[in-house]
Motif scaffolding. Structure first.
Motif, PDB file in Angstrom:
ATOM      1  N   LEU A  52      67.902  43.983  21.129  1.00 25.89           N
ATOM      2  CA  LEU A  52      68.461  43.532  22.400  1.00 25.89           C
ATOM      3  C   LEU A  52      69.818  44.150  22.704  1.00 25.89           C
ATOM      4  CD1 LEU A  52      67.592  39.732  22.381  1.00 25.89           C
ATOM      5  CD2 LEU A  52      66.525  41.522  23.725  1.00 25.89           C
ATOM      6  N   GLY A  53      70.464  44.674  21.699  1.00 29.38           N
ATOM      7  CA  GLY A  53      71.778  45.262  21.902  1.00 29.38           C
ATOM      8  C   GLY A  53      72.809  44.176  22.165  1.00 29.38           C
ATOM      9  N   PRO A  54      73.833  44.487  22.918  1.00 27.31           N
ATOM     10  CA  PRO A  54      74.890  43.508  23.178  1.00 27.31           C
ATOM     11  C   PRO A  54      74.387  42.310  23.978  1.00 27.31           C
ATOM     12  CG  PRO A  54      75.294  45.522  24.411  1.00 27.31           C
ATOM     13  CD  PRO A  54      74.121  45.780  23.517  1.00 27.31           C
ATOM     14  N   SER A 109      80.827  42.877  22.612  1.00 25.20           N
ATOM     15  CA  SER A 109      79.761  43.790  22.180  1.00 25.20           C
ATOM     16  C   SER A 109      79.531  44.904  23.182  1.00 25.20           C
ATOM     17  CB  SER A 109      78.455  43.011  21.968  1.00 25.20           C
ATOM     18  OG  SER A 109      78.558  42.167  20.847  1.00 25.20           O
ATOM     19  N   LEU A 110      79.687  44.601  24.461  1.00 23.51           N
ATOM     20  CA  LEU A 110      79.557  45.664  25.462  1.00 23.51           C
ATOM     21  C   LEU A 110      80.613  46.741  25.255  1.00 23.51           C
ATOM     22  CD1 LEU A 110      78.791  43.634  28.706  1.00 23.51           C
ATOM     23  CD2 LEU A 110      77.233  45.135  27.455  1.00 23.51           C
ATOM     24  N   LEU A 111      81.798  46.328  24.792  1.00 21.68           N
ATOM     25  CA  LEU A 111      82.875  47.287  24.565  1.00 21.68           C
ATOM     26  C   LEU A 111      82.717  48.046  23.251  1.00 21.68           C
ATOM     27  CD1 LEU A 111      85.940  45.111  25.633  1.00 21.68           C
ATOM     28  CD2 LEU A 111      84.896  46.981  26.922  1.00 21.68           C
ATOM     29  N   PHE A 112      82.303  47.364  22.188  1.00 21.88           N
ATOM     30  CA  PHE A 112      82.327  47.943  20.849  1.00 21.88           C
ATOM     31  C   PHE A 112      80.953  48.272  20.276  1.00 21.88           C
ATOM     32  CE2 PHE A 112      86.128  45.013  20.724  1.00 21.88           C
ATOM     33  CZ  PHE A 112      87.064  46.012  20.902  1.00 21.88           C
ATOM     34  N   ALA A 154      81.376  51.906  14.697  1.00 24.72           N
ATOM     35  CA  ALA A 154      80.798  51.755  13.362  1.00 24.72           C
ATOM     36  C   ALA A 154      81.150  50.404  12.734  1.00 24.72           C
ATOM     37  CB  ALA A 154      81.279  52.878  12.455  1.00 24.72           C
ATOM     38  N   PHE A 155      82.294  49.842  13.093  1.00 24.39           N
ATOM     39  CA  PHE A 155      82.709  48.586  12.479  1.00 24.39           C
ATOM     40  C   PHE A 155      82.019  47.365  13.090  1.00 24.39           C
ATOM     41  CE2 PHE A 155      85.484  48.757  16.142  1.00 24.39           C
ATOM     42  CZ  PHE A 155      85.591  47.422  16.536  1.00 24.39           C
ATOM     43  N   TRP A 156      81.347  47.514  14.225  1.00 23.27           N
ATOM     44  CA  TRP A 156      80.789  46.370  14.961  1.00 23.27           C
ATOM     45  C   TRP A 156      79.368  46.061  14.478  1.00 23.27           C
ATOM     46  CZ3 TRP A 156      83.333  42.786  17.267  1.00 23.27           C
ATOM     47  CH2 TRP A 156      82.724  41.925  18.159  1.00 23.27           C
ATOM     48  N   VAL A 157      79.245  45.798  13.183  1.00 24.54           N
ATOM     49  CA  VAL A 157      77.951  45.431  12.600  1.00 24.54           C
ATOM     50  C   VAL A 157      77.712  43.941  12.850  1.00 24.54           C
ATOM     51  CG1 VAL A 157      78.003  47.246  10.854  1.00 24.54           C
ATOM     52  CG2 VAL A 157      79.040  45.027  10.362  1.00 24.54           C
TER      53      VAL A 157
END
Length: 152
Positions: free
Chosen positions: A9-11, A47-50, A54-57
């Motif tokens: 689904l993504g962000p 989440s839309l921004l990041f 790589a850190f936004w796991v």
């Protein structure tokens, strides 16, 4: 499982979670899920921004969600309870407290510290100094259904 859903689904997965929690607030009583739903929407916006970073796991997203839920809940409760307006009936649900200052006549004598008075259509258990029937007393304190009186 959540990791796969978040990837598919993504962000928007956080937006979906936030909206589901806000919808659940309409069904369930209380005023708590709204804060958690807002935290989900905040993480969705982040989440839309990041999302490509790589850190936004998903583990970081979960920690941010937990922190946002706590912060939004505390801020929301502070906002709600700071806007209490004075009311014209401060003792609406505290009948005993609303009787403080009223006077009545003893229906039963106060013996060994206990007696009864009648105010309006209700008999109240009172405590105070020993007094005979018919003595005028003033209510000086309230504790639940028990009133404390003194002679007028």
């Amino acid at each position: 499982m959540f990791g796969n859903l978040a990837v598919e689904l993504g962000p928007w997965s956080w937006w979906l979670l936030g909206l589901v929690l806000l919808a659940a607030e309409l069904i369930l009583p209380g005023f708590f899920l709204v804060w958690i739903g807002l935290a989900g929407i905040i993480v969705g916006a982040l989440s839309l921004l990041f999302w490509e970073s790589a850190f936004w796991v998903w583990q970081v997203q979960g920690l941010v969600f937990a922190a946002a839920a706590v912060i939004v809940t505390l801020l929301g409760r502070r906002y709600l309870y700071s806007n209490n307006q004075p009311t014209d009936e401060p003792f609406l649900n505290q009948r005993g407290a609303s009787l403080v200052g009223r006077t009545a006549t003893l229906e039963q004598p106060i013996t060994e510290g206990r007696g009864r008075i009648r105010l309006n259509d209700t008999y109240w258990t009172v405590s105070g100094p020993d007094l005979p029937v018919g003595t005028r007393v003033k209510v000086i304190a309230s504790s639940g259904r028990d009133l404390t009186v003194e002679p007028v």
